[in-house]
Design an enzyme around this catalytic site. Structure first.
Site, PDB file in Angstrom:
ATOM      1  N   TYR A  21      35.330  54.478  44.863  1.00 24.32           N
ATOM      2  CA  TYR A  21      36.364  55.127  44.041  1.00 24.32           C
ATOM      3  C   TYR A  21      36.119  56.633  43.888  1.00 24.32           C
ATOM      4  CZ  TYR A  21      36.698  50.268  42.328  1.00 24.32           C
ATOM      5  OH  TYR A  21      36.784  48.906  42.215  1.00 24.32           O
ATOM      6  N   TYR A 147      44.318  43.904  36.355  1.00 26.06           N
ATOM      7  CA  TYR A 147      43.453  44.248  37.488  1.00 26.06           C
ATOM      8  C   TYR A 147      42.760  42.968  37.947  1.00 26.06           C
ATOM      9  CZ  TYR A 147      39.495  45.771  40.229  1.00 26.06           C
ATOM     10  OH  TYR A 147      38.571  45.903  41.247  1.00 26.06           O
ATOM     11  N   ASP A 241      41.718  34.957  34.973  1.00 21.08           N
ATOM     12  CA  ASP A 241      40.675  35.793  35.564  1.00 21.08           C
ATOM     13  C   ASP A 241      39.766  36.239  34.412  1.00 21.08           C
ATOM     14  OD1 ASP A 241      39.128  37.860  36.510  1.00 21.08           O
ATOM     15  OD2 ASP A 241      40.749  38.863  37.602  1.00 21.08           O
ATOM     16  N   LYS A 270      30.914  38.825  37.520  1.00 23.83           N
ATOM     17  CA  LYS A 270      30.247  39.801  36.668  1.00 23.83           C
ATOM     18  C   LYS A 270      29.028  39.232  35.923  1.00 23.83           C
ATOM     19  CE  LYS A 270      33.322  43.642  36.546  1.00 23.83           C
ATOM     20  NZ  LYS A 270      34.689  43.426  37.079  1.00 23.83           N
TER      21      LYS A 270
HETATM   22  C1  LIG Z   1      35.592  43.314  38.236  1.00 25.42           C
HETATM   23  C2  LIG Z   1      36.796  42.469  38.217  1.00 25.42           C
HETATM   24  C3  LIG Z   1      37.297  41.863  39.390  1.00 25.42           C
HETATM   25  C4  LIG Z   1      36.707  42.104  40.745  1.00 25.42           C
HETATM   26  O1  LIG Z   1      35.381  41.682  40.851  1.00 25.42           O
HETATM   27  P1  LIG Z   1      34.471  42.295  42.020  1.00 25.42           P
HETATM   28  O2  LIG Z   1      33.188  41.548  41.900  1.00 25.42           O
HETATM   29  O3  LIG Z   1      34.335  43.751  41.729  1.00 25.42           O
HETATM   30  O4  LIG Z   1      35.183  42.025  43.294  1.00 25.42           O
HETATM   31  C5  LIG Z   1      38.407  41.044  39.279  1.00 25.42           C
HETATM   32  N1  LIG Z   1      38.991  40.822  38.095  1.00 25.42           N
HETATM   33  C6  LIG Z   1      38.534  41.377  36.956  1.00 25.42           C
HETATM   34  C7  LIG Z   1      39.215  41.074  35.667  1.00 25.42           C
HETATM   35  C8  LIG Z   1      37.436  42.236  36.979  1.00 25.42           C
HETATM   36  O5  LIG Z   1      37.015  42.822  35.860  1.00 25.42           O
END
Ligand SMILES: *Cc1c(COP(=O)(O)O)cnc(C)c1O
Length: 424
Positions: A21, A147, A241, A270
């Site tokens: 980024y 996102y 998500d 994460k």
């Molecule tokens: C960080 C994140 C992703 C992407 O995860 P990566 O391991 O960076 O590919 C997808 N959705 C949410 C809500 C996120 O915070």
């Protein structure tokens, strides 16, 4: 930012590294060790970490219990292919996750990044549609401000105008985009949209309670209930998500527990491995998984990354879950929430500040403009805080103590106040 003793690898490597980024000449601080809530730089300076490895290092850096578990697994093997071969760290982790996550989740698919776990959830939904005679359901519905990742299939789920991937607008078949149904009018609008298009929708995708990379925007448990009810009414699957919100970040183990609703497919990553090794999981609820027990050509999920269910990463995740059982992470998140609310409050009435908001261990000061220009002001104060979009925010390790957290909040108050006073 140059350090007084740049290590020998830094300058030659900088011309070879492609940074995330950022423009190619972006600079980065050399880290030589990380422990607890502290990052140590090559010149010996220590920074208190307010970001926790992009929101993931919930137990702090280099936790001895996770390190030990990874060492022990390394002595056995770091990885084996996951087709036809089984190993304890992954099998134990899958079983634990199905028990830990509320609701009737019965199957876990492991991958190595959050974006890929979302793509796997999308593929589960697409194949579920094929199996259940909805072959025409090939699109997804997502929400403004969302996102869901950086890969080609997840980018179209992100906010197309304000999201990070706005420059890709028009390149891919866009997702259907809706506003979060935050009131009766919003619910009616989503109801109409689904009534018109449910036939072609494989799944609705949402980040429960907090839209993270979209700017740490909060919505209510009621909003999630509305989305669940509308998905049920129109017969489309719902994907949560929880890559950012999972594992205590919002104050509950999973954000969805605060709304008392369950999705059909759940994405985790994460903090799953405590911010140590790359790992993600896509969980399917019984109703989704059972479709894959039918005799149908689409009843084999066509996915299987080389490094899926990496044994070191699964060992780290099991150790992380042990820590959640043994240590009071949710109480710590609640204490962080109170302290963030009290200590960020002085920013609220500053000119140039649009909002101050806190949810669990997430504290946000929103400005009236892009905040990235403030980045360089934080390391000299001994803190690692990295504003993005229009927010200056904290997502500290959940283990952070009161004094260290106070240093993070006072750095934000100092920097934002200083900037605000300099405004014409
Ligand atoms: C960080 C994140 C992703 C992407 O995860 P990566 O391991 O960076 O590919 C997808 N959705 C949410 C809500 C996120 O915070």
């Amino acid at each position: 930012m140059e350090t007084s003793h740049p290590p020998s690898w830094l300058t030659p490597g900088r011309t070879a590294i492609w940074p995330p980024y950022a423009r190619l000449d972006a600079e980065a601080l050399p880290v030589v060790s990380a422990s607890g809530v502290r990052l140590t730089l090559a010149d010996g300076r220590e920074l208190i970490d307010g970001i926790a490895n992009w929101w993931s290092a919930c137990h702090g850096h280099n936790h001895p219990a996770i390190r030990e578990a990874v060492h022990a697994q390394l002595d056995r093997f770091p990885h084996v292919m996951f087709a036809g071969l089984a190993h304890e760290p992954a099998y134990r982790l899958a079983e634990r996750l199905t028990n830990l996550v509320p609701g009737d989740f019965t199957r876990v698919f492991f991958t190595e990044s959050g974006s890929v776990s979302v793509e796997v959830g999308m593929k589960m939904a697409l194949q579920h549609a094929m199996i259940t005679g909805r072959r025409y359901a090939t699109r997804f519905l997502s929400f403004r401000g969302g996102y869901h990742g950086d890969t080609l299939a997840t980018m179209p789920l992100c906010d197309p105008e304000e999201g990070m991937h706005a420059m890709y607008a028009g390149v891919f078949n866009p997702a259907l985009l809706a506003d979060l149904p935050e009131d009766a009018q919003g619910a009616a609008a989503l109801d109409r949209l689904l009534a018109d298009s449910a036939r072609e929708i494989a799944a609705v995708v949402v980040e429960p309670l907090v839209q993270g990379a979209g700017g740490m925007k909060l919505h209510s448990p009621e909003t999630l209930k509305t989305i669940r009810n509308l998905c049920d009414r129109h017969g489309v699957l719902l994907i949560f998500d929880e890559i950012f919100t999972g594992f205590g970040r919002t104050g509950a183990m999973f954000a969805m527990q605060q709304a008392g609703v369950e999705p059909d497919i759940l994405c985790l990553s994460k903090a799953l491995s405590g911010g140590t090794l790359p790992l993600a999981a896509t969980l399917a609820r019984r109703n989704v998984a059972e479709a894959f027990e039918r005799d149908h050509p689409a009843a084999v999920l066509m996915h299987g990354p080389t490094y899926m269910a990496n044994a070191l990463a699964c060992a780290a995740a099991n150790a992380s879950l042990d820590l959640f059982e043994q240590e009071p992470r949710l109480e710590q998140a609640a204490a962080i929430e109170q302290q963030l609310a009290a200590e960020l409050e002085p920013c609220r009435n500053l000119s140039g500040v649009v909002d101050v908001r806190v949810k669990g261990a997430i504290g946000v000061v929103q400005l009236d403009r892009d905040a990235a220009f403030l980045r360089d002001r934080f390391p000299p104060l001994g803190v690692w805080i990295r504003p993005f979009r229009d927010i200056v925010y904290l997502t500290p390790p959940l283990v952070i103590g009161e004094a260290d957290l106070a240093r993070l909040t006072s750095a934000i108050v100092e920097v934002v106040t200083g900037w605000s006073r300099s405004l014409p």
